[in-house]
Design an enzyme around this catalytic site. Structure first.
Site, PDB file in Angstrom:
ATOM      1  N   LEU A 154      32.894  34.908  52.874  1.00 16.69           N
ATOM      2  CA  LEU A 154      31.659  34.131  53.039  1.00 16.69           C
ATOM      3  C   LEU A 154      30.683  34.841  53.964  1.00 16.69           C
ATOM      4  O   LEU A 154      29.728  34.247  54.449  1.00 16.69           O
ATOM      5  CB  LEU A 154      31.973  32.731  53.576  1.00 16.69           C
ATOM      6  CG  LEU A 154      32.818  31.840  52.668  1.00 16.69           C
ATOM      7  CD1 LEU A 154      33.036  30.476  53.314  1.00 16.69           C
ATOM      8  CD2 LEU A 154      32.171  31.682  51.301  1.00 16.69           C
TER       9      LEU A 154
ATOM     10  N   ARG B 101      30.858  35.809  57.020  1.00 15.11           N
ATOM     11  CA  ARG B 101      30.768  35.172  58.340  1.00 15.11           C
ATOM     12  C   ARG B 101      29.864  33.942  58.328  1.00 15.11           C
ATOM     13  O   ARG B 101      29.138  33.672  59.271  1.00 15.11           O
ATOM     14  CB  ARG B 101      30.300  36.200  59.374  1.00 15.11           C
ATOM     15  CG  ARG B 101      31.235  37.393  59.455  1.00 15.11           C
ATOM     16  CD  ARG B 101      30.649  38.576  60.172  1.00 15.11           C
ATOM     17  NE  ARG B 101      31.596  39.701  60.130  1.00 15.11           N
ATOM     18  CZ  ARG B 101      31.686  40.567  59.122  1.00 15.11           C
ATOM     19  NH1 ARG B 101      30.874  40.462  58.078  1.00 15.11           N
ATOM     20  NH2 ARG B 101      32.578  41.539  59.133  1.00 15.11           N
TER      21      ARG B 101
ATOM     22  N   TYR C  35      42.310  39.519  69.126  1.00 13.66           N
ATOM     23  CA  TYR C  35      41.496  38.316  68.929  1.00 13.66           C
ATOM     24  C   TYR C  35      41.684  37.404  70.136  1.00 13.66           C
ATOM     25  O   TYR C  35      42.742  36.791  70.306  1.00 13.66           O
ATOM     26  CB  TYR C  35      41.907  37.560  67.669  1.00 13.66           C
ATOM     27  CG  TYR C  35      41.644  38.256  66.359  1.00 13.66           C
ATOM     28  CD1 TYR C  35      40.848  39.397  66.283  1.00 13.66           C
ATOM     29  CD2 TYR C  35      42.178  37.755  65.179  1.00 13.66           C
ATOM     30  CE1 TYR C  35      40.605  40.019  65.078  1.00 13.66           C
ATOM     31  CE2 TYR C  35      41.929  38.369  63.964  1.00 13.66           C
ATOM     32  CZ  TYR C  35      41.154  39.504  63.912  1.00 13.66           C
ATOM     33  OH  TYR C  35      40.920  40.122  62.708  1.00 13.66           O
TER      34      TYR C  35
END
Length: 334
Positions: A209, A211, A56
Site C-alpha cells: 500500500l 506506506r 524495528y
C-alpha cells in the site's frame, strides 16, 4: 486462508503475511494492546507469516511479537512462522549508521533475536540490506551455518539485486527475497522477478500500500509527526504527493465499481502477480487487518487488470520510494 510457498526450498505460508514494523517504529505512535490483539487476530484468521526486523524500535518489535506469541492460544502460537531482518546499525537517537553483514555480526544479531522473540529458531533469516563491504557469499554462508546448527530454518534476502540474488543462491538455498512491490513500485519486474522465478525463489512483497499512500485514506492535508518516515519520504512531499494521490483517485473509481476499497484493490493486484508472491500487509489494528484480509475474496478479471493498468501505469509514481541517503543502501537499485 489460502497458502503459498516461499520458493522451492521454503515453507508453506499464508497468502498474506503480517508486517509488524509499524507497531513499533517509523509510522508514529501505536497502541501496544491493539498491536498484540491484531497479531492474535491475524493468527486466528489463518495468517502464519509474521515479519519483523531486529532494528524495528531497536528490539521493541521482536519483544512485542514474543509477547503476542506467549499470550496466544497454543494452537495459534504453533502455526506462526517468523521472518527476521538483521544487520541495520542504529545510534541511540535513531540515526541510521549503515549495515553489518560480517559472519560474526550475523551470529551476534541472531543470538539477540532468539532471546527477544523467546523462540529456539527463526523461520526465515535475512540481512535487511546487502552490506557493500562484505561479500554476500560470506553473509549467506554464516546464515547457512545457523541453519545447520538448528537456529534458522530458511535463508532469505532483502532488497537484493538480480546479480546478488544469483551469487547468494550459488552459496546456499535461498527461500525468499523480500522487496518492495506495489502498483506504484514495480522496479522488480524487469530483472529481479525473472531471476527469482528462474531460481525458484519466492518473493515477499512489502509496501503493497506504499506506506498508506495508495490505501485510499491518505489525504493531502494530513499532518505527519517528525518520527513518521513519510514526513521525509519523497513520494509524500508537495507536488509528488498531489500527483500520487491523483493516481489513487483513478484507482478509487475501479474499486467503487467492484464494491471494494482502494486498499483491497491494491492488495488484490499484488496477489494477482503470481503464486510465488506473498504480500505483507502492515495492519496495525484489527479493523485494518480485516480490510486487508478481504482482498483474498477479490477476483480481478482481465478487464479489471487492464483498467488498473490504465489508472496506474508502471512508473507512474512521482518521487523515489526512499530519501536519497537510504536509496544508496539499496542493492536492488544498483
Amino acid at each position: 486462508m489460502l497458502t503459498r510457498t516461499l520458493g522451492s526450498t521454503g515453507p508453506r505460508v499464508s497468502a498474506l503475511g503480517l508486517g509488524c514494523m509499524g507497531m513499533s517504529a517509523l509510522y508514529g505512535e501505536a497502541d501496544r494492546g491493539e498491536s498484540i490483539a491484531t497479531i492474535h487476530a491475524a493468527l486466528d484468521a489463518g495468517v502464519t507469516l509474521l515479519d519483523t526486523g531486529d532494528f524495528y524500535g531497536m528490539g521493541h518489535n521482536e519483544m512485542l511479537i514474543g509477547e503476542a506469541l506467549r499470550t496466544a492460544p497454543a494452537g495459534l502460537r504453533d502455526q506462526a512462522l517468523i521472518s527476521v531482518k538483521f544487520g541495520a546499525l542504529r545510534a541511540p537517537d535513531g540515526a541510521w549508521l549503515g549495515y553489518d553483514g560480517r559472519p560474526a555480526a550475523v551470529r551476534n544479531f541472531a543470538a539477540y533475536s532468539l532471546q527477544r522473540l523467546g523462540v529456539d529458531h527463526i523461520d526465515v533469516y535475512r540481512i535487511a540490506r546487502v552490506d557493500p563491504d562484505v561479500p554476500i557469499e560470506e553473509t549467506v554462508g554464516a546464515i547457512a551455518e545457523l541453519v545447520q546448527a538448528g537456529y534458522v530454518r530458511h535463508i532469505g534476502l532483502s532488497e537484493a539485486g538480480a546479480d546478488t540474488v544469483r551469487r547468494a543462491a550459488a552459496t546456499a538455498p535461498i527461500a525468499d527475497l523480500q522487496i518492495e512491490y506495489s502498483l506504484i513500485s514495480r522496479g522488480i519486474e524487469e530483472r529481479i522477478l525473472p531471476t527469482t522465478r528462474e531460481l525458484g525463489i519466492g518473493v515477499t512483497a512489502y509496501g503493497v500500500l506504499s506506506r498508506g499512500l495508495i490505501s485510499g485514506r491518505f489525504t493531502p492535508d494530513r499532518t505527519l509527526s517528525a518520527g513518521d518516515f513519510r514526513a521525509h519520504s519523497p513520494r509524500f512531499q508537495g507536488e509528488n504527493l498531489r500527483h500520487n494521490l491523483g493516481l489513487v483517485e483513478a484507482l478509487r473509481e475501479i474499486a467503487e465499481r467492484k464494491g471494494v476499497t482502494v486498499a483491497q484493490i491494491a492488495i488484490a493486484w499484488v496477489l494477482s502477480r503470481g503464486e510465488d508472491i506473498v504480500p505483507l500487509v502492515g495492519s496495525r489494528t484489527r479493523e485494518r487487518l480485516a480490510e486487508a484480509l478481504g482482498a483474498l475474496d477479490i477476483t480481478l478479471e482481465e478487464a479489471d487488470l487492464a483498467a488498473v493498468e490504465r489508472a496506474v501505469p508502471a512508473d507512474a509514481a512521482a518521487g523515489e520510494r526512499y530519501p536519497e541517503t537510504q536509496m544508496a543502501f539499496l542493492d536492488s537499485e544498483r
